[in-house]
Design a protein around this motif. Structure first.
Motif: not given
Length: 110
Positions: A83-88, A92-94
């Protein structure tokens, strides 16, 4: 007052903000399902301190526990990290990947 997603994220970030707790997660990642005694073997800390850190990780839902007889086994719960990865992280990676793709296309002349 109700608990919301922001409260959950705050707990996750607080838990991940401590190097000892990150080390505990690393130890569980290497071998999931360890007891307190097994986790303490890899640390230069008293059991009470490790127990407190595990409590914070459990409160943040980053680990779960299962009783097996007198032992309490600790397991990683990857959902809050995802969830942290998806939200934060992902957003930015995209953007970064899109910029790298555009640069590649420009340099290659496509």
């Amino acid at each position: 007052m109700t608990k919301g997603p922001a409260d959950d994220a705050d707990k996750v970030f607080k838990a991940l903000g401590d190097p000892t707790r990150r080390l505990l997660l690393d130890l569980l990642c290497e071998r999931n399902g360890q007891s307190l005694g097994e986790l303490c073997e890899g640390l230069d800390m008293v059991r009470q301190s490790v127990t407190q850190h595990l409590g914070i990780l459990e409160d943040a839902n980053l680990i779960s526990t299962v009783r097996r007889g007198r032992e309490k086994l600790h397991f990683i719960n990857p959902v809050p990290l995802h969830e942290v990865y998806e939200r934060w992280v992902r957003k930015f990676e995209l953007r970064r990947l899109t910029l790298l793709h555009d640069l590649k296309m420009e340099l290659e002349g496509d």
